[in-house]
Design a protein around this motif. Structure first.
Motif, PDB file in Angstrom:
ATOM      1  N   HIS A  96       0.854  -1.188   0.000  1.00  0.00           N
ATOM      2  CA  HIS A  96       0.000   0.000   0.000  1.00  0.00           C
ATOM      3  C   HIS A  96       0.888   1.235   0.000  1.00  0.00           C
ATOM      4  O   HIS A  96       1.817   1.329   0.808  1.00  0.00           O
ATOM      5  CB  HIS A  96      -0.906   0.025   1.233  1.00  0.00           C
ATOM      6  N   VAL A  97       0.608   2.161  -0.910  1.00  0.00           N
ATOM      7  CA  VAL A  97       1.370   3.412  -0.965  1.00  0.00           C
ATOM      8  C   VAL A  97       0.610   4.473  -0.191  1.00  0.00           C
ATOM      9  O   VAL A  97      -0.490   4.860  -0.551  1.00  0.00           O
ATOM     10  CB  VAL A  97       1.602   3.874  -2.417  1.00  0.00           C
ATOM     11  N   SER A  98       1.219   4.905   0.915  1.00  0.00           N
ATOM     12  CA  SER A  98       0.609   5.914   1.785  1.00  0.00           C
ATOM     13  C   SER A  98       1.132   7.292   1.391  1.00  0.00           C
ATOM     14  O   SER A  98       2.330   7.559   1.442  1.00  0.00           O
ATOM     15  CB  SER A  98       0.955   5.610   3.241  1.00  0.00           C
ATOM     16  N   THR A  99       0.226   8.172   0.965  1.00  0.00           N
ATOM     17  CA  THR A  99       0.616   9.517   0.539  1.00  0.00           C
ATOM     18  C   THR A  99       0.366  10.517   1.659  1.00  0.00           C
ATOM     19  O   THR A  99      -0.260  10.207   2.679  1.00  0.00           O
ATOM     20  CB  THR A  99      -0.181   9.947  -0.699  1.00  0.00           C
ATOM     21  N   THR A 100       0.847  11.732   1.452  1.00  0.00           N
ATOM     22  CA  THR A 100       0.670  12.792   2.449  1.00  0.00           C
ATOM     23  C   THR A 100      -0.812  13.053   2.706  1.00  0.00           C
ATOM     24  O   THR A 100      -1.234  13.274   3.840  1.00  0.00           O
ATOM     25  CB  THR A 100       1.342  14.102   1.968  1.00  0.00           C
ATOM     26  N   LYS A 101      -1.614  12.997   1.651  1.00  0.00           N
ATOM     27  CA  LYS A 101      -3.044  13.290   1.779  1.00  0.00           C
ATOM     28  C   LYS A 101      -3.847  12.078   2.242  1.00  0.00           C
ATOM     29  O   LYS A 101      -4.939  12.221   2.798  1.00  0.00           O
ATOM     30  CB  LYS A 101      -3.593  13.781   0.427  1.00  0.00           C
ATOM     31  N   ASN A 102      -3.342  10.885   1.984  1.00  0.00           N
ATOM     32  CA  ASN A 102      -4.082   9.674   2.337  1.00  0.00           C
ATOM     33  C   ASN A 102      -3.212   8.725   3.154  1.00  0.00           C
ATOM     34  O   ASN A 102      -2.531   7.857   2.603  1.00  0.00           O
ATOM     35  CB  ASN A 102      -4.582   8.964   1.062  1.00  0.00           C
ATOM     36  N   LYS A 103      -3.255   8.906   4.453  1.00  0.00           N
ATOM     37  CA  LYS A 103      -2.505   8.053   5.360  1.00  0.00           C
ATOM     38  C   LYS A 103      -3.357   6.841   5.745  1.00  0.00           C
ATOM     39  O   LYS A 103      -4.575   6.956   5.925  1.00  0.00           O
ATOM     40  CB  LYS A 103      -2.123   8.819   6.632  1.00  0.00           C
ATOM     41  N   ILE A 104      -2.727   5.686   5.860  1.00  0.00           N
ATOM     42  CA  ILE A 104      -3.446   4.482   6.252  1.00  0.00           C
ATOM     43  C   ILE A 104      -3.355   4.303   7.763  1.00  0.00           C
ATOM     44  O   ILE A 104      -2.306   4.535   8.373  1.00  0.00           O
ATOM     45  CB  ILE A 104      -2.883   3.236   5.527  1.00  0.00           C
ATOM     46  N   ASP A 105      -4.451   3.919   8.374  1.00  0.00           N
ATOM     47  CA  ASP A 105      -4.486   3.673   9.815  1.00  0.00           C
ATOM     48  C   ASP A 105      -3.742   2.366  10.118  1.00  0.00           C
ATOM     49  O   ASP A 105      -4.108   1.308   9.587  1.00  0.00           O
ATOM     50  CB  ASP A 105      -5.949   3.562  10.269  1.00  0.00           C
ATOM     51  N   PRO A 106      -2.702   2.404  10.948  1.00  0.00           N
ATOM     52  CA  PRO A 106      -1.953   1.180  11.283  1.00  0.00           C
ATOM     53  C   PRO A 106      -2.844   0.076  11.843  1.00  0.00           C
ATOM     54  O   PRO A 106      -2.555  -1.115  11.665  1.00  0.00           O
ATOM     55  CB  PRO A 106      -0.954   1.676  12.345  1.00  0.00           C
ATOM     56  N   ALA A 107      -3.945   0.463  12.480  1.00  0.00           N
ATOM     57  CA  ALA A 107      -4.865  -0.532  13.036  1.00  0.00           C
ATOM     58  C   ALA A 107      -5.515  -1.354  11.931  1.00  0.00           C
ATOM     59  O   ALA A 107      -5.808  -2.540  12.108  1.00  0.00           O
ATOM     60  CB  ALA A 107      -5.937   0.165  13.881  1.00  0.00           C
ATOM     61  N   VAL A 108      -5.739  -0.720  10.774  1.00  0.00           N
ATOM     62  CA  VAL A 108      -6.325  -1.427   9.633  1.00  0.00           C
ATOM     63  C   VAL A 108      -5.351  -2.481   9.115  1.00  0.00           C
ATOM     64  O   VAL A 108      -5.732  -3.621   8.850  1.00  0.00           O
ATOM     65  CB  VAL A 108      -6.687  -0.435   8.501  1.00  0.00           C
ATOM     66  N   VAL A 109      -4.099  -2.086   9.001  1.00  0.00           N
ATOM     67  CA  VAL A 109      -3.068  -3.018   8.539  1.00  0.00           C
ATOM     68  C   VAL A 109      -2.948  -4.182   9.516  1.00  0.00           C
ATOM     69  O   VAL A 109      -2.862  -5.346   9.111  1.00  0.00           O
ATOM     70  CB  VAL A 109      -1.702  -2.312   8.394  1.00  0.00           C
TER      71      VAL A 109
END
Length: 277
Positions: free
Chosen positions: A190-203
């Motif tokens: 998954h590529v996490s961008t400045t505008k779209n950060k992924i929640d570590p809890a989801v991962v």
């Protein structure tokens, strides 16, 4: 996955892709449908009807004879790679390739299309570039495209580009049996961008859900999604890229010469495109 369709023009590019198609069929215990499509030339309406009929008959006969000659060579390729046990059906049909693909996919209930791509001649004239993107977007089933320079040497690492959406799990669930058949690991990136950060809890949730499966998860920080994906392919020695056609933009870039030149390693990494479910 029980039926795989493989369009061919009998070129080196197509014959190279044939090995992948056979391996995938073996992996899935599937039947391989080998399709050769040809187009009739457009002849002036003022031409003599008898002459036109004779020309069409000659072309049909020529294509049939060529097809008949090529079938043993395809069987030889299968035998050379110890894949002659894979069941094959051969289809010769006149018409536009993409039209025939859609027709055959529906009639034969095809599960996967495998096709070779290059960029210079032969099959690629029908399939590379926008036509490849069109095939991916117009068919309701997965499409596996094999670059000319790809050499099958087993499948150990499969990259799966994900947004960690619920729908992505359905695709990952389909990938796992394929990975197990090859003895491969699915590397979800998954590529996490400045505008779209992924929640570590989801991962973390995904990691727990797929615990015990041949699946690993990677989060890459970058604002250049396409470059990040292809850098990942290079760094992780990926044998197969799997992505979901959420939009045509990624695949249009993927199959344009500018992107191919910029990302040279695409020349040997096959791409398996699924539709978002």
């Amino acid at each position: 996955m029980k039926k795989i369709l493989f369009p061919t023009d009998f070129s080196d590019t197509a014959n190279n892709a044939l090995v992948y198609a056979l391996r995938m069929a073996e992996n899935q215990n599937a039947t391989l449908f080998v399709l050769h499509a040809y187009e009739m030339p457009v002849i002036s309406a003022t031409a003599n009807p008898v002459m036109v009929q004779d020309v069409y008959k000659t072309i049909e006969l020529s294509n049939f004879e060529n097809f008949k000659d090529q079938v043993p060579q395809i069987r030889d390729i299968a035998k050379k790679h110890n894949l002659d046990h894979v069941p094959m059906h051969f289809i010769l049909e006149e018409g536009f390739l993409n039209t025939i693909l859609k027709k055959r996919v529906k009639e034969e209930k095809i599960d996967l299309v495998v096709m070779g791509t290059n960029g210079n001649s032969g099959l690629d004239k029908k399939l590379l570039g926008s036509n490849t993107a069109n095939a991916i977007s117009s068919l309701d089933i997965p499409v596996l495209s094999i670059p000319h320079d790809a050499i099958f040497d087993g499948v150990d690492s499969i990259a799966f580009s994900t947004l960690f959406k619920t729908q992505d799990k359905a695709i990952l669930d389909k990938l796992i049996p394929i990975a197990k058949g090859f003895g491969a690991t699915v590397k979800c990136v998954h590529v996490s961008t400045t505008k779209n950060k992924i929640d570590p809890a989801v991962v973390k949730s995904w990691e727990e859900n797929y615990k015990g499966e041949p699946v690993k998860f990677f989060v890459v920080e970058s604002n250049d999604i396409e470059k990040a994906i292809f850098d990942f392919l290079d760094e992780e020695n990926i044998d197969l890229l799997v992505s979901i056609t959420r939009s045509r933009n990624f695949f249009e870039k993927l199959f344009t010469s500018s992107m191919t030149k910029k990302l040279s390693y695409h020349n040997y990494v096959p791409v398996l495109a699924f539709h978002e479910e």
